[in-house]
Every structure is written in C-alpha cells, then in structure tokens.
Design a protein around this motif. Structure first.
Motif, PDB file in Angstrom:
ATOM      1  N   UNK A 113      -0.628  18.130  25.091  1.00 61.16           N
ATOM      2  CA  UNK A 113      -0.709  17.956  26.618  1.00 61.16           C
ATOM      3  C   UNK A 113       0.429  18.786  27.378  1.00 61.16           C
ATOM      4  N   UNK A 114       1.299  19.163  26.860  1.00 66.55           N
ATOM      5  CA  UNK A 114       2.712  19.912  27.388  1.00 66.55           C
ATOM      6  C   UNK A 114       2.270  21.273  28.168  1.00 66.55           C
ATOM      7  N   UNK A 115       1.179  22.119  27.840  1.00 67.91           N
ATOM      8  CA  UNK A 115       0.869  23.151  28.864  1.00 67.91           C
ATOM      9  C   UNK A 115       0.159  22.609  29.885  1.00 67.91           C
ATOM     10  N   UNK A 116      -0.700  21.411  29.816  1.00 69.62           N
ATOM     11  CA  UNK A 116      -1.330  20.924  30.921  1.00 69.62           C
ATOM     12  C   UNK A 116      -0.289  20.489  31.942  1.00 69.62           C
ATOM     13  N   UNK A 117       0.509  19.775  31.387  1.00 75.61           N
ATOM     14  CA  UNK A 117       1.541  18.811  32.383  1.00 75.61           C
ATOM     15  C   UNK A 117       2.285  20.099  33.105  1.00 75.61           C
ATOM     16  N   UNK A 118       2.833  20.976  32.308  1.00 72.52           N
ATOM     17  CA  UNK A 118       3.561  22.342  32.987  1.00 72.52           C
ATOM     18  C   UNK A 118       2.790  22.743  33.954  1.00 72.52           C
ATOM     19  N   UNK A 119       1.491  23.391  33.591  1.00 72.55           N
ATOM     20  CA  UNK A 119       0.698  24.050  34.839  1.00 72.55           C
ATOM     21  C   UNK A 119       0.454  22.874  35.993  1.00 72.55           C
ATOM     22  N   UNK A 120       0.183  21.776  35.605  1.00 74.19           N
ATOM     23  CA  UNK A 120       0.351  20.484  36.656  1.00 74.19           C
ATOM     24  C   UNK A 120       1.239  20.600  37.635  1.00 74.19           C
ATOM     25  N   UNK A 121       2.568  20.700  36.987  1.00 76.88           N
ATOM     26  CA  UNK A 121       3.602  20.645  38.072  1.00 76.88           C
ATOM     27  C   UNK A 121       3.505  21.587  39.373  1.00 76.88           C
ATOM     28  N   UNK A 122       3.037  22.835  39.067  1.00 79.66           N
ATOM     29  CA  UNK A 122       2.566  23.950  40.126  1.00 79.66           C
ATOM     30  C   UNK A 122       1.407  23.833  40.949  1.00 79.66           C
ATOM     31  N   UNK A 123       0.580  22.803  40.454  1.00 79.25           N
ATOM     32  CA  UNK A 123      -0.677  22.769  41.033  1.00 79.25           C
ATOM     33  C   UNK A 123      -0.630  21.197  41.930  1.00 79.25           C
ATOM     34  N   UNK A 124       0.267  20.597  41.618  1.00 81.41           N
ATOM     35  CA  UNK A 124       0.441  19.091  42.508  1.00 81.41           C
ATOM     36  C   UNK A 124      -0.193  18.193  41.736  1.00 81.41           C
ATOM     37  N   UNK A 125      -0.935  18.026  40.818  1.00 83.20           N
ATOM     38  CA  UNK A 125      -1.348  16.953  39.981  1.00 83.20           C
ATOM     39  C   UNK A 125      -0.494  15.903  39.541  1.00 83.20           C
ATOM     40  N   UNK A 126       0.754  15.989  39.690  1.00 85.91           N
ATOM     41  CA  UNK A 126       1.548  14.881  39.327  1.00 85.91           C
ATOM     42  C   UNK A 126       1.807  14.071  40.517  1.00 85.91           C
ATOM     43  N   UNK A 127       2.229  13.076  40.586  1.00 84.27           N
ATOM     44  CA  UNK A 127       2.559  12.057  41.408  1.00 84.27           C
ATOM     45  C   UNK A 127       4.034  11.405  40.942  1.00 84.27           C
ATOM     46  N   UNK A 128       5.163  11.721  41.554  1.00 87.63           N
ATOM     47  CA  UNK A 128       6.614  11.517  40.983  1.00 87.63           C
ATOM     48  C   UNK A 128       7.029  12.466  40.031  1.00 87.63           C
ATOM     49  N   UNK A 129       7.612  11.838  39.066  1.00 89.43           N
ATOM     50  CA  UNK A 129       8.167  12.811  37.810  1.00 89.43           C
ATOM     51  C   UNK A 129       7.103  12.846  36.835  1.00 89.43           C
ATOM     52  N   UNK A 130       6.810  14.034  36.176  1.00 85.46           N
ATOM     53  CA  UNK A 130       5.893  14.448  35.188  1.00 85.46           C
ATOM     54  C   UNK A 130       6.658  14.046  33.768  1.00 85.46           C
ATOM     55  N   UNK A 131       6.177  13.356  33.053  1.00 84.31           N
ATOM     56  CA  UNK A 131       6.462  12.971  31.722  1.00 84.31           C
ATOM     57  C   UNK A 131       5.456  13.325  30.741  1.00 84.31           C
ATOM     58  N   UNK A 132       5.787  13.936  29.777  1.00 87.30           N
ATOM     59  CA  UNK A 132       4.839  13.886  28.489  1.00 87.30           C
ATOM     60  C   UNK A 132       5.430  13.305  27.354  1.00 87.30           C
ATOM     61  N   UNK A 133       4.775  12.114  26.880  1.00 89.50           N
ATOM     62  CA  UNK A 133       5.183  11.376  25.980  1.00 89.50           C
ATOM     63  C   UNK A 133       4.582  11.753  24.612  1.00 89.50           C
ATOM     64  N   UNK A 134       5.545  12.129  23.739  1.00 88.64           N
ATOM     65  CA  UNK A 134       5.147  12.553  22.342  1.00 88.64           C
ATOM     66  C   UNK A 134       5.451  11.450  21.089  1.00 88.64           C
TER      67      UNK A 134
END
Length: 134
Positions: A113-134
């Motif tokens: 989900x790292x690519x999805x999280x990265x793209x989400x940073x620029x489209x505003x899908x995250x609230x607060x800090x974006x974290x990917x738990x691996x």
C-alpha cells in the motif's frame, strides 16, 4: 469541511495556522503556496487572497470586513522560532499524556500500500500524518 464551517465564525484579526497542506505546495515552484487555491478547496471565500505566496509568509485575507491572517508553516522551519520550540517539546508531551492534544493519523497496512499512501498525500485522502505499517 471544518475550515468552511469555522471560517464565518472567525473574528476580525483572527489567525489561522495551516500545516500539512502538502497538496497545496506546488503553485509557483517548490517554495510556492497558493493561498487562493487553499481557500477554494476548503470552502472559504477566495476574494481577498493573494496568490501565490511563499510558504511561511502570512496572508491577510480581507473577507466581509474582517482581516484574517492565514499562515502556512513547515515543521522544520520552527528552528527560527526559538524559544517556542523548546516550550513546544516540553508542553506537547504533557498535553498528549493529559489528553489535551490528540494525534490524528491515517494508517494503511501492508508494504503493497506504499504507492497508494504516497499518491494519497497529494490528493488529500489522509487525515493527519500518513503512516504505512509494514
């Protein structure tokens, strides 16, 4: 949106701090911040917002007879604001422990989900800090 709901309640001389709005940073080169775009995307009247603005420079928005100062800031620029930085590090830990300061994070599980999280940073899908738990 919270900003649109709060905007009409702000008084003349109010100050608004904007942090984490990475989606708005690409307006005029790497140091640009389009305050007008920020206002539009947050449901705030855009008249009175100059654009673009250097990140960290305050913007005075004149709206309905009120002057409201809107300022974006970047965490690593706080070194210029000592002694506030030391005070923050002392008080923030206390406020978190006391429940006065709440951390809001968007957590995605899995390396895939790292690519999805990265793209989400620029489209505003995250609230607060974006974290990917691996």
């Amino acid at each position: 949106h919270v900003t649109a709901a709060a905007w009409p309640l702000l008084r003349d001389g109010a100050r608004v701090a904007v942090c984490g709005g990475i989606v708005h940073y690409e307006s005029d080169g790497p140091d640009g911040w389009d305050a007008g775009r920020w206002a539009f995307l947050n449901g705030v009247p855009t008249s009175g917002f100059p654009r673009p603005t250097k990140i960290g420079d305050p913007v005075v928005a004149n709206d309905a007879g009120r002057s409201i100062i809107v300022e974006s800031f970047i965490w690593n620029e706080l070194h210029r604001r000592k002694p506030y930085l030391e005070e923050f590090f002392t008080k923030a830990h206390e406020w978190i422990a006391e429940g006065k300061l709440n951390l809001i994070e968007t957590v995605m599980d899995g390396y895939q989900r790292i690519p999805e999280a990265f793209v989400g940073l620029f489209s505003g899908v995250n609230v607060g800090k974006m974290i990917v738990r691996v």
